[in-house]
Design an enzyme around this catalytic site. Structure first.
Site, PDB file in Angstrom:
ATOM      1  N   ASN A  14     -12.617  -3.476   2.428  1.00  0.00           N
ATOM      2  CA  ASN A  14     -13.741  -2.475   2.640  1.00  0.00           C
ATOM      3  C   ASN A  14     -14.665  -2.405   1.281  1.00  0.00           C
ATOM      4  OD1 ASN A  14     -12.840  -1.026   4.800  1.00  0.00           O
ATOM      5  ND2 ASN A  14     -11.117  -0.187   3.801  1.00  0.00           N
ATOM      6  N   VAL A  69     -10.831   2.725  -3.596  1.00  0.00           N
ATOM      7  CA  VAL A  69     -10.714   2.223  -4.918  1.00  0.00           C
ATOM      8  C   VAL A  69     -11.699   1.392  -5.172  1.00  0.00           C
ATOM      9  CG1 VAL A  69      -8.893   1.186  -6.285  1.00  0.00           C
ATOM     10  CG2 VAL A  69      -8.287   2.643  -4.597  1.00  0.00           C
ATOM     11  N   HIS A 113      -9.949  -5.463  -3.491  1.00  0.00           N
ATOM     12  CA  HIS A 113      -8.615  -5.418  -2.615  1.00  0.00           C
ATOM     13  C   HIS A 113      -8.804  -5.798  -1.407  1.00  0.00           C
ATOM     14  CE1 HIS A 113      -9.972  -1.334  -2.454  1.00  0.00           C
ATOM     15  NE2 HIS A 113      -9.425  -1.432  -1.279  1.00  0.00           N
ATOM     16  N   ASP A 147       1.119  -1.249  -0.006  1.00  0.00           N
ATOM     17  CA  ASP A 147      -0.058   0.053   0.075  1.00  0.00           C
ATOM     18  C   ASP A 147       0.965   1.105  -0.077  1.00  0.00           C
ATOM     19  OD1 ASP A 147      -3.332   0.605   0.912  1.00  0.00           O
ATOM     20  OD2 ASP A 147      -1.841   2.073   0.892  1.00  0.00           O
TER      21      ASP A 147
HETATM   22  P1  AMP Z   1      -9.882   1.343   0.352  1.00  0.00           P
HETATM   23  O1  AMP Z   1     -10.029   2.393   1.303  1.00  0.00           O
HETATM   24  O2  AMP Z   1      -9.916   0.074   1.070  1.00  0.00           O
HETATM   25  O3  AMP Z   1     -10.547   1.409  -0.933  1.00  0.00           O
HETATM   26  O4  AMP Z   1      -8.286   1.493   0.111  1.00  0.00           O
HETATM   27  C1  AMP Z   1      -7.533   1.714  -0.748  1.00  0.00           C
HETATM   28  C2  AMP Z   1      -6.123   1.828  -0.596  1.00  0.00           C
HETATM   29  O5  AMP Z   1      -5.370   1.844  -1.747  1.00  0.00           O
HETATM   30  C3  AMP Z   1      -5.550   2.854   0.243  1.00  0.00           C
HETATM   31  O6  AMP Z   1      -5.034   2.049   1.496  1.00  0.00           O
HETATM   32  C4  AMP Z   1      -4.559   3.571  -0.340  1.00  0.00           C
HETATM   33  O7  AMP Z   1      -3.479   3.814   0.212  1.00  0.00           O
HETATM   34  C5  AMP Z   1      -4.042   2.244  -1.603  1.00  0.00           C
HETATM   35  N1  AMP Z   1      -3.682   2.738  -2.749  1.00  0.00           N
HETATM   36  C6  AMP Z   1      -4.192   3.813  -3.686  1.00  0.00           C
HETATM   37  N2  AMP Z   1      -3.400   4.053  -4.573  1.00  0.00           N
HETATM   38  C7  AMP Z   1      -2.375   3.249  -4.723  1.00  0.00           C
HETATM   39  C8  AMP Z   1      -1.165   2.928  -5.671  1.00  0.00           C
HETATM   40  N3  AMP Z   1      -1.045   3.655  -6.475  1.00  0.00           N
HETATM   41  N4  AMP Z   1      -0.312   2.181  -5.119  1.00  0.00           N
HETATM   42  C9  AMP Z   1      -0.610   1.550  -3.647  1.00  0.00           C
HETATM   43  N5  AMP Z   1      -1.558   1.657  -3.023  1.00  0.00           N
HETATM   44  C10 AMP Z   1      -2.436   2.453  -3.355  1.00  0.00           C
END
Ligand code: AMP
Length: 120
Positions: free
Chosen positions: A87, A96, A100, A30
């Site tokens: 989430n 996102v 994931h 992350d």
């Molecule tokens: P969520 O809130 O569960 O959708 O988490 C999305 C996660 O994606 C967050 O913890 C971000 O820090 C992570 N994230 C977003 N863009 C990237 C990226 N380019 N590389 C790695 N992690 C990312």
């Protein structure tokens, strides 16, 4: 999917700190870690969330389980313990929209949910 940041990582269009992959699943660190180990495990195919996993998309689930097992061991958290978090949707704060699983570990992680704003 064109505008999906995680699809772009899968396609190699955006760099990521990859730690594991097979034909179905990719795991990478992350970008904003909240624990010493904070790895995201994603299917390579675009699936928005667990709400969209059906029989057709399900084959990646075995790879996902294997990724979790092997990443946890490689990170040294398999014996100390870790948390898996997916989430799903607005109340969970999913940012996102590509499925994931957060693999978190390397320190005591505290209660599962913040007590702030809790209530039934
Ligand atoms: P969520 O809130 O569960 O959708 O988490 C999305 C996660 O994606 C967050 O913890 C971000 O820090 C992570 N994230 C977003 N863009 C990237 C990226 N380019 N590389 C790695 N992690 C990312």
């Amino acid at each position: 999917m064109a505008d999906c940041i995680f699809c772009k990582i899968v396609a190699g269009e955006i760099p990521a700190d990859k730690v594991w992959e097979d034909d179905h699943v990719l795991a990478f660190r992350d970008i904003q870690p909240i624990a010493p180990t904070h790895v995201l495990v994603i299917p390579k195919v675009h699936v928005e969330s667990f709400a969209d996993v059906d029989e057709i998309r399900a084959p990646f689930l075995a790879s996902l389980a294997r990724a979790v097992r092997e990443v946890a061991a490689a990170e040294g958290v398999d014996t100390t313990g870790y948390r898996l978090l997916a989430n799903t949707g607005p109340d969970a704060g999913q940012e996102v929209m590509h499925l994931h699983v957060h693999l978190l570990g390397g320190r005591p992680l505290g209660p599962m949910l913040s007590m702030r704003g809790s209530g039934r």
